[in-house]
Design a protein around this motif. Structure first.
Motif, PDB file in Angstrom:
ATOM      1  N   LEU A  78       1.178   2.556   8.444  1.00  0.00           N
ATOM      2  CA  LEU A  78       2.053   3.438   7.630  1.00  0.00           C
ATOM      3  C   LEU A  78       2.262   2.811   6.383  1.00  0.00           C
ATOM      4  CD1 LEU A  78       4.597   4.441  10.394  1.00  0.00           C
ATOM      5  CD2 LEU A  78       2.792   5.727   9.471  1.00  0.00           C
ATOM      6  N   VAL A  79       2.079   1.600   6.168  1.00  0.00           N
ATOM      7  CA  VAL A  79       2.153   1.073   4.580  1.00  0.00           C
ATOM      8  C   VAL A  79       0.942   0.091   4.411  1.00  0.00           C
ATOM      9  CG1 VAL A  79       4.497   1.023   4.515  1.00  0.00           C
ATOM     10  CG2 VAL A  79       3.652  -1.062   5.252  1.00  0.00           C
ATOM     11  N   ILE A  80       0.855  -0.041   3.089  1.00  0.00           N
ATOM     12  CA  ILE A  80      -0.287  -0.994   2.567  1.00  0.00           C
ATOM     13  C   ILE A  80       0.463  -2.153   1.823  1.00  0.00           C
ATOM     14  CG2 ILE A  80      -2.300  -1.272   1.300  1.00  0.00           C
ATOM     15  CD1 ILE A  80      -3.044   1.791   1.940  1.00  0.00           C
ATOM     16  N   LYS A  81       0.215  -3.311   2.151  1.00  0.00           N
ATOM     17  CA  LYS A  81       0.579  -4.371   1.267  1.00  0.00           C
ATOM     18  C   LYS A  81      -0.237  -5.133   0.491  1.00  0.00           C
ATOM     19  CE  LYS A  81       1.866  -7.999   3.854  1.00  0.00           C
ATOM     20  NZ  LYS A  81       2.946  -8.892   4.710  1.00  0.00           N
ATOM     21  N   ARG A  82       0.096  -5.431  -0.631  1.00  0.00           N
ATOM     22  CA  ARG A  82      -1.056  -6.070  -1.552  1.00  0.00           C
ATOM     23  C   ARG A  82      -0.446  -7.146  -2.494  1.00  0.00           C
ATOM     24  NH1 ARG A  82      -1.196  -4.800  -7.179  1.00  0.00           N
ATOM     25  NH2 ARG A  82      -0.014  -3.103  -7.636  1.00  0.00           N
ATOM     26  N   ARG A 130       2.418 -13.726  -7.372  1.00  0.00           N
ATOM     27  CA  ARG A 130       3.163 -14.365  -6.505  1.00  0.00           C
ATOM     28  C   ARG A 130       3.941 -13.484  -5.569  1.00  0.00           C
ATOM     29  NH1 ARG A 130       6.546 -18.976  -8.622  1.00  0.00           N
ATOM     30  NH2 ARG A 130       7.222 -19.096  -6.617  1.00  0.00           N
ATOM     31  N   GLU A 131       3.812 -12.099  -6.284  1.00  0.00           N
ATOM     32  CA  GLU A 131       4.615 -10.940  -5.272  1.00  0.00           C
ATOM     33  C   GLU A 131       3.838 -10.081  -4.574  1.00  0.00           C
ATOM     34  OE1 GLU A 131       8.283  -8.868  -7.581  1.00  0.00           O
ATOM     35  OE2 GLU A 131       6.179  -8.367  -8.287  1.00  0.00           O
ATOM     36  N   ARG A 132       4.239  -9.780  -3.445  1.00  0.00           N
ATOM     37  CA  ARG A 132       3.854  -8.764  -2.559  1.00  0.00           C
ATOM     38  C   ARG A 132       4.311  -7.400  -2.691  1.00  0.00           C
ATOM     39  NH1 ARG A 132       1.051 -12.289  -2.881  1.00  0.00           N
ATOM     40  NH2 ARG A 132       0.401 -14.246  -1.621  1.00  0.00           N
ATOM     41  N   LEU A 133       3.382  -6.575  -2.999  1.00  0.00           N
ATOM     42  CA  LEU A 133       3.935  -5.228  -3.145  1.00  0.00           C
ATOM     43  C   LEU A 133       3.718  -4.362  -2.034  1.00  0.00           C
ATOM     44  CD1 LEU A 133       2.672  -4.826  -6.960  1.00  0.00           C
ATOM     45  CD2 LEU A 133       4.874  -5.432  -5.972  1.00  0.00           C
ATOM     46  N   VAL A 134       4.463  -3.352  -1.478  1.00  0.00           N
ATOM     47  CA  VAL A 134       4.234  -2.248  -0.490  1.00  0.00           C
ATOM     48  C   VAL A 134       4.211  -0.918  -0.958  1.00  0.00           C
ATOM     49  CG1 VAL A 134       5.227  -1.812   1.909  1.00  0.00           C
ATOM     50  CG2 VAL A 134       5.361  -4.034   1.042  1.00  0.00           C
ATOM     51  N   ARG A 135       3.353  -0.254  -0.430  1.00  0.00           N
ATOM     52  CA  ARG A 135       3.390   1.236  -0.705  1.00  0.00           C
ATOM     53  C   ARG A 135       3.029   1.945   0.544  1.00  0.00           C
ATOM     54  NH1 ARG A 135      -1.956   3.296  -1.181  1.00  0.00           N
ATOM     55  NH2 ARG A 135      -3.303   1.672  -1.587  1.00  0.00           N
ATOM     56  N   ALA A 136       3.580   3.184   0.786  1.00  0.00           N
ATOM     57  CA  ALA A 136       3.440   4.038   1.827  1.00  0.00           C
ATOM     58  C   ALA A 136       1.620   4.463   1.979  1.00  0.00           C
ATOM     59  CB  ALA A 136       4.265   5.176   1.939  1.00  0.00           C
ATOM     60  N   ASP A 137       1.298   4.548   3.029  1.00  0.00           N
ATOM     61  CA  ASP A 137      -0.267   5.197   3.005  1.00  0.00           C
ATOM     62  C   ASP A 137      -0.187   6.698   3.442  1.00  0.00           C
ATOM     63  OD1 ASP A 137      -2.794   5.819   3.467  1.00  0.00           O
ATOM     64  OD2 ASP A 137      -3.122   4.015   4.932  1.00  0.00           O
ATOM     65  N   ILE A 166       0.541   8.768   7.446  1.00  0.00           N
ATOM     66  CA  ILE A 166       1.401   9.808   7.389  1.00  0.00           C
ATOM     67  C   ILE A 166       1.099  11.180   7.560  1.00  0.00           C
ATOM     68  CG2 ILE A 166       3.587  10.771   6.150  1.00  0.00           C
ATOM     69  CD1 ILE A 166       3.685   7.868   4.684  1.00  0.00           C
ATOM     70  N   ALA A 167      -0.057  11.698   6.753  1.00  0.00           N
ATOM     71  CA  ALA A 167      -0.606  12.921   7.226  1.00  0.00           C
ATOM     72  C   ALA A 167      -1.169  12.897   8.561  1.00  0.00           C
ATOM     73  CB  ALA A 167      -1.616  13.343   6.179  1.00  0.00           C
ATOM     74  N   ARG A 168      -1.982  12.128   9.244  1.00  0.00           N
ATOM     75  CA  ARG A 168      -2.453  12.010  10.431  1.00  0.00           C
ATOM     76  C   ARG A 168      -1.367  12.059  11.388  1.00  0.00           C
ATOM     77  NH1 ARG A 168      -6.246   7.100  11.224  1.00  0.00           N
ATOM     78  NH2 ARG A 168      -6.921   8.319  13.146  1.00  0.00           N
TER      79      ARG A 168
END
Length: 131
Positions: A70-74, A78-85, A89-91
């Motif tokens: 449901l989310v992708i982390k990158r 030094r920071e870890r960013l998170v965004r929804a996939d 969600i569509a599936r």
């Protein structure tokens, strides 16, 4: 029951994926993290500031969402960013739409059966309650 796939349903979720998605969405904190990361990508630190729990606990919640797809982390420095996939969600939304179609079809069939059944006069119906 194992999900059967046809060629046209290549994006259908497997039973394991369904379990992970709905277990991830079972917690209010994870739903909130997902909602916030749909709006825009955020750092784990920024997300963690708004919850009354440890940073590690927020990381675990994000890990559950990530395992469910449901989310992708990158990493960015030094920071870890998170965004929804949006793909997962569509599936999941498509799966719920198929369930809704099944239930609507059942209700439509029930409506047809009720419309086709003979009406009984309440005064002569042997099953009505006596006053």
């Amino acid at each position: 029951m194992v999900a059967q796939r046809t060629q046209g349903e290549a994006s259908e979720l497997s039973d394991d994926e369904i379990d992970r998605v709905f277990q991830a969405l079972a917690a209010a904190t994870r739903r909130d993290i997902l909602r916030r990361t749909i709006q825009h990508e955020q750092s784990i630190s920024t997300l963690a500031q708004d919850y009354d729990m440890s940073f590690a606990a927020v990381q675990k919640h994000i890990g559950v969402l990530e395992a469910a797809g449901l989310v992708i982390k990158r990493a960015e420095g030094r920071e870890r960013l998170v965004r929804a996939d949006p793909t997962m969600i569509a599936r999941a939304r498509a799966l719920l739409a198929r369930y809704e179609e099944l239930w609507r079809a059942r209700i439509d069939r029930l409506d047809l059966l009720l419309a086709a059944s003979p009406r009984t006069d309440p005064k002569t119906d042997p099953h009505r309650e006596r006053e």
